[in-house]
Design a protein around this motif. Structure first.
Motif, PDB file in Angstrom:
ATOM      1  N   THR A   1       0.837  -1.207   0.000  1.00  0.00           N
ATOM      2  CA  THR A   1       0.000   0.000   0.000  1.00  0.00           C
ATOM      3  C   THR A   1       0.867   1.250   0.000  1.00  0.00           C
ATOM      4  OG1 THR A   1      -1.670  -1.230   1.272  1.00  0.00           O
ATOM      5  CG2 THR A   1      -1.853   1.175   1.265  1.00  0.00           C
ATOM      6  N   LEU A   2       0.418   2.254  -0.751  1.00  0.00           N
ATOM      7  CA  LEU A   2       1.064   3.567  -0.772  1.00  0.00           C
ATOM      8  C   LEU A   2       0.082   4.603  -0.239  1.00  0.00           C
ATOM      9  CD1 LEU A   2       3.119   5.767  -1.616  1.00  0.00           C
ATOM     10  CD2 LEU A   2       2.230   5.572  -3.960  1.00  0.00           C
ATOM     11  N   GLY A   3       0.484   5.320   0.807  1.00  0.00           N
ATOM     12  CA  GLY A   3      -0.334   6.390   1.361  1.00  0.00           C
ATOM     13  C   GLY A   3       0.304   7.740   1.082  1.00  0.00           C
ATOM     14  N   ILE A   4      -0.390   8.571   0.302  1.00  0.00           N
ATOM     15  CA  ILE A   4       0.071   9.935   0.028  1.00  0.00           C
ATOM     16  C   ILE A   4      -0.862  10.852   0.799  1.00  0.00           C
ATOM     17  CG2 ILE A   4       0.602  11.640  -1.756  1.00  0.00           C
ATOM     18  CD1 ILE A   4       0.680   9.253  -3.754  1.00  0.00           C
ATOM     19  N   LEU A   5      -0.436  11.197   2.000  1.00  0.00           N
ATOM     20  CA  LEU A   5      -1.300  11.902   2.946  1.00  0.00           C
ATOM     21  C   LEU A   5      -0.634  13.194   3.396  1.00  0.00           C
ATOM     22  CD1 LEU A   5      -2.204   8.868   5.261  1.00  0.00           C
ATOM     23  CD2 LEU A   5      -3.295   9.547   3.130  1.00  0.00           C
ATOM     24  N   PRO A   6      -1.393  14.259   3.611  1.00  0.00           N
ATOM     25  CA  PRO A   6      -0.783  15.536   4.021  1.00  0.00           C
ATOM     26  C   PRO A   6      -0.031  15.401   5.334  1.00  0.00           C
ATOM     27  CG  PRO A   6      -3.118  15.822   3.491  1.00  0.00           C
ATOM     28  CD  PRO A   6      -2.862  14.358   3.499  1.00  0.00           C
ATOM     29  N   THR A   7       1.009  16.225   5.474  1.00  0.00           N
ATOM     30  CA  THR A   7       1.738  16.302   6.738  1.00  0.00           C
ATOM     31  C   THR A   7       0.752  16.578   7.878  1.00  0.00           C
ATOM     32  OG1 THR A   7       3.681  17.157   5.608  1.00  0.00           O
ATOM     33  CG2 THR A   7       3.557  17.534   7.968  1.00  0.00           C
ATOM     34  N   GLY A   8       0.899  15.826   8.966  1.00  0.00           N
ATOM     35  CA  GLY A   8       0.040  16.053  10.117  1.00  0.00           C
ATOM     36  C   GLY A   8      -1.272  15.309  10.063  1.00  0.00           C
TER      37      GLY A   8
ATOM     38  N   ASP B   1       7.809   6.239  -9.612  1.00  0.00           N
ATOM     39  CA  ASP B   1       9.103   5.748  -9.136  1.00  0.00           C
ATOM     40  C   ASP B   1       8.955   4.929  -7.856  1.00  0.00           C
ATOM     41  OD1 ASP B   1      10.489   6.822 -11.218  1.00  0.00           O
ATOM     42  OD2 ASP B   1      11.384   8.482 -10.099  1.00  0.00           O
ATOM     43  N   ILE B   2       8.065   5.349  -6.967  1.00  0.00           N
ATOM     44  CA  ILE B   2       7.830   4.575  -5.740  1.00  0.00           C
ATOM     45  C   ILE B   2       7.341   3.170  -6.096  1.00  0.00           C
ATOM     46  CG2 ILE B   2       6.386   4.399  -3.673  1.00  0.00           C
ATOM     47  CD1 ILE B   2       6.439   7.491  -3.537  1.00  0.00           C
ATOM     48  N   LYS B   3       6.426   3.099  -7.039  1.00  0.00           N
ATOM     49  CA  LYS B   3       5.940   1.785  -7.479  1.00  0.00           C
ATOM     50  C   LYS B   3       7.051   0.979  -8.139  1.00  0.00           C
ATOM     51  CE  LYS B   3       1.076   3.021  -8.270  1.00  0.00           C
ATOM     52  NZ  LYS B   3       0.050   3.209  -9.306  1.00  0.00           N
ATOM     53  N   ARG B   4       7.821   1.635  -8.984  1.00  0.00           N
ATOM     54  CA  ARG B   4       8.861   0.935  -9.754  1.00  0.00           C
ATOM     55  C   ARG B   4       9.972   0.397  -8.867  1.00  0.00           C
ATOM     56  NH1 ARG B   4      12.987   4.052 -13.838  1.00  0.00           N
ATOM     57  NH2 ARG B   4      14.313   2.267 -14.378  1.00  0.00           N
ATOM     58  N   PHE B   5      10.444   1.226  -7.930  1.00  0.00           N
ATOM     59  CA  PHE B   5      11.621   0.847  -7.160  1.00  0.00           C
ATOM     60  C   PHE B   5      11.297   0.189  -5.816  1.00  0.00           C
ATOM     61  CE2 PHE B   5      13.279   4.324  -9.852  1.00  0.00           C
ATOM     62  CZ  PHE B   5      14.306   3.620 -10.484  1.00  0.00           C
ATOM     63  N   LEU B   6      10.060   0.382  -5.319  1.00  0.00           N
ATOM     64  CA  LEU B   6       9.764  -0.099  -3.967  1.00  0.00           C
ATOM     65  C   LEU B   6       8.699  -1.182  -3.912  1.00  0.00           C
ATOM     66  CD1 LEU B   6       9.706   3.127  -1.738  1.00  0.00           C
ATOM     67  CD2 LEU B   6      11.451   1.351  -1.829  1.00  0.00           C
ATOM     68  N   ILE B   7       7.532  -0.913  -4.479  1.00  0.00           N
ATOM     69  CA  ILE B   7       6.402  -1.755  -4.097  1.00  0.00           C
ATOM     70  C   ILE B   7       5.568  -2.319  -5.239  1.00  0.00           C
ATOM     71  CG2 ILE B   7       6.060  -0.977  -1.723  1.00  0.00           C
ATOM     72  CD1 ILE B   7       4.291   1.211  -2.655  1.00  0.00           C
ATOM     73  N   GLY B   8       5.936  -2.067  -6.472  1.00  0.00           N
ATOM     74  CA  GLY B   8       5.253  -2.748  -7.570  1.00  0.00           C
ATOM     75  C   GLY B   8       4.016  -2.041  -8.089  1.00  0.00           C
ATOM     76  N   GLU B   9       3.654  -2.386  -9.308  1.00  0.00           N
ATOM     77  CA  GLU B   9       2.548  -1.730 -10.007  1.00  0.00           C
ATOM     78  C   GLU B   9       1.181  -2.098  -9.428  1.00  0.00           C
ATOM     79  OE1 GLU B   9       2.813   0.651 -12.227  1.00  0.00           O
ATOM     80  OE2 GLU B   9       4.997   0.519 -12.065  1.00  0.00           O
ATOM     81  N   GLU B  10       1.099  -3.221  -8.710  1.00  0.00           N
ATOM     82  CA  GLU B  10      -0.196  -3.666  -8.177  1.00  0.00           C
ATOM     83  C   GLU B  10      -0.548  -2.999  -6.846  1.00  0.00           C
ATOM     84  OE1 GLU B  10      -2.074  -5.651 -10.126  1.00  0.00           O
ATOM     85  OE2 GLU B  10      -0.393  -5.338 -11.491  1.00  0.00           O
ATOM     86  N   THR B  11       0.311  -2.091  -6.411  1.00  0.00           N
ATOM     87  CA  THR B  11       0.119  -1.423  -5.122  1.00  0.00           C
ATOM     88  C   THR B  11      -1.222  -0.691  -5.050  1.00  0.00           C
ATOM     89  OG1 THR B  11       2.474  -1.135  -4.809  1.00  0.00           O
ATOM     90  CG2 THR B  11       1.055   0.411  -3.659  1.00  0.00           C
ATOM     91  N   ILE B  12      -1.866  -0.781  -3.885  1.00  0.00           N
ATOM     92  CA  ILE B  12      -3.080  -0.012  -3.614  1.00  0.00           C
ATOM     93  C   ILE B  12      -2.656   1.395  -3.185  1.00  0.00           C
ATOM     94  CG2 ILE B  12      -5.223   0.086  -2.295  1.00  0.00           C
ATOM     95  CD1 ILE B  12      -4.953  -2.399  -4.055  1.00  0.00           C
ATOM     96  N   VAL B  13      -3.200   2.418  -3.837  1.00  0.00           N
ATOM     97  CA  VAL B  13      -2.796   3.799  -3.560  1.00  0.00           C
ATOM     98  C   VAL B  13      -3.948   4.572  -2.930  1.00  0.00           C
ATOM     99  CG1 VAL B  13      -1.937   5.961  -4.546  1.00  0.00           C
ATOM    100  CG2 VAL B  13      -1.188   3.775  -5.507  1.00  0.00           C
ATOM    101  N   PHE B  14      -3.641   5.260  -1.835  1.00  0.00           N
ATOM    102  CA  PHE B  14      -4.585   6.173  -1.201  1.00  0.00           C
ATOM    103  C   PHE B  14      -3.965   7.567  -1.238  1.00  0.00           C
ATOM    104  CE2 PHE B  14      -5.476   2.027   0.583  1.00  0.00           C
ATOM    105  CZ  PHE B  14      -6.865   1.977   0.535  1.00  0.00           C
ATOM    106  N   ARG B  15      -4.595   8.462  -1.963  1.00  0.00           N
ATOM    107  CA  ARG B  15      -4.070   9.822  -2.114  1.00  0.00           C
ATOM    108  C   ARG B  15      -5.101  10.827  -1.606  1.00  0.00           C
ATOM    109  NH1 ARG B  15      -0.575  12.895  -5.391  1.00  0.00           N
ATOM    110  NH2 ARG B  15       0.159  11.121  -6.595  1.00  0.00           N
ATOM    111  N   GLN B  16      -4.644  11.708  -0.733  1.00  0.00           N
ATOM    112  CA  GLN B  16      -5.502  12.792  -0.250  1.00  0.00           C
ATOM    113  C   GLN B  16      -5.046  14.122  -0.829  1.00  0.00           C
ATOM    114  OE1 GLN B  16      -6.011  13.268   3.927  1.00  0.00           O
ATOM    115  NE2 GLN B  16      -6.275  11.087   4.290  1.00  0.00           N
ATOM    116  N   SER B  17      -5.950  15.059  -0.855  1.00  0.00           N
ATOM    117  CA  SER B  17      -5.598  16.415  -1.254  1.00  0.00           C
ATOM    118  C   SER B  17      -4.597  16.997  -0.267  1.00  0.00           C
ATOM    119  CB  SER B  17      -6.851  17.289  -1.276  1.00  0.00           C
ATOM    120  OG  SER B  17      -6.492  18.655  -1.362  1.00  0.00           O
TER     121      SER B  17
END
Length: 334
Positions: free
Chosen positions: A32-39, A179-195
């Motif tokens: 899983t990849l979490g792109i979440l705001p600081t804090g 790049d995170i998918k390519r070098f770390l966790i793969g294309e099948e990764t579940i991504v959660f992105r917040q504003s």
């Protein structure tokens, strides 16, 4: 129920946005990849997941200060099984930790430390509940804090028999995410992105021909912990000399040694200093929830850095302010 576990371990009545979904994804054994705001509570995602599973949670972080902040936070919650394995330790202290890994729940270390053969060998002997890569944008040369050592983490993950992995960052454009998918966790990764928008932070810009005068007028009117960001060490020290007789103020940049930086960070955290004047060397992983103002005396060098830096305000969800002082020609600074 996850809410019951949240209440049991942390005392919180409810999750923040995306936390529950990330934890559910990890418990289903999905990278899983979490792109979440600081804090926004990224660390809770791996902490609660770790409590709900048997084994060690391994957290890779780029800075000693970030590791120590996270360990301190866990200790404050009463969790004594957290430790940072880093270069500030003597050899016998590192050996002590490595021989007793089974006694720990959360292990923080840098990619360089993780790459050392004897460390990797000991970790191969452990049951790893979760492999966490914090500040995952460091893997990408398009990111704001590129660290070549992060590129090796995909290989290390394979050597550890592909544990379930959580990558976390506050800042990732499309190229960095790829790049995170390519070098770390793969294309099948579940991504959660917040504003990146934080509704409790007011974004202000003051256009002026006299930034120093505007800054001094602003400081007279405000109260609460404040960071003033400058582009250069010289500017940091010049403003410090200007303000030190009037305010409880310190300065922070990469030219200070580790002990000096640690002391300043602690003084600011403990409210012994109201204002910290700093380059962007200060900030990543800073565990202070009540910063009320982030003032940019100089234009940041990128939108990513601006987002990261203003995100250090108002982590307690209280009303906070970001003020950018703009003088025509500031673009030339960078």
């Amino acid at each position: 129920m996850l809410e019951q576990a949240l209440k049991k371990y942390f005392g919180y009545p409810s999750f923040r946005e995306s936390q529950k979904e990330i934890i559910q994804s990890l418990l289903m054994k999905k990278d899983t990849l979490g792109i979440l705001p600081t804090g926004n509570g990224k660390s809770l995602c791996y902490q609660l997941t770790g409590y709900l599973q048997e084994g060690l949670v391994v957290i890779v972080a780029p800075l000693i200060s970030l590791m120590e902040d996270q360990v301190s936070s866990l200790l404050e919650f009463g969790e004594k099984r957290a430790v940072a394995l880093n270069s500030t330790l003597k050899d016998f202290e590192k050996g002590y930790i490595l021989q007793r890994l089974e006694q720990f729940k959360f292990l923080f270390l840098s990619p360089e430390m993780l790459s050392q053969p004897h460390v990797l060998q000991r970790l191969k002997q452990q049951k790893i509940a979760l492999f966490v890569v914090d500040e995952a944008h460091c893997v990408s040369q398009w990111g704001i804090d590129f660290r070549p050592e992060y590129r090796n983490l995909g290989v290390i993950k394979a050597e550890l028999n592909h544990p379930v992995t959580l990558a976390l960052t506050a800042t990732a454009n499309a190229q960095v995410e790829a790049d995170i998918k390519r070098f770390l966790i793969g294309e099948e990764t579940i991504v959660f992105r917040q504003s990146a928008n934080r509704s409790n932070i007011a974004l202000l810009v003051e256009k002026t021909t006299d930034k120093e005068a505007v800054l001094e007028e602003t400081l007279k009117k405000i109260a609460g912990a404040t960071i003033i960001y400058c582009a250069t060490r010289k500017q940091v020290e010049r403003l410090y000399d200007r303000l030190k007789g009037t305010y409880s103020v310190g300065y922070y940049h990469g030219g200070l040694d580790y002990q000096q930086r640690s002391l300043l960070q602690k003084q600011f955290h403990d409210q012994e200093l109201q204002i910290l004047i700093a380059t962007n060397a200060f900030g990543m992983g800073i565990n202070k929830s009540d910063i009320r103002y982030v003032i940019h005396y100089d234009l940041p060098d990128s939108m990513e850095n601006y987002i990261q830096e203003i995100g250090r305000a108002g982590r307690d969800q209280e009303q906070s302010y970001s003020l950018l002082l703009y003088q025509p020609g500031d673009e030339q600074i960078h």
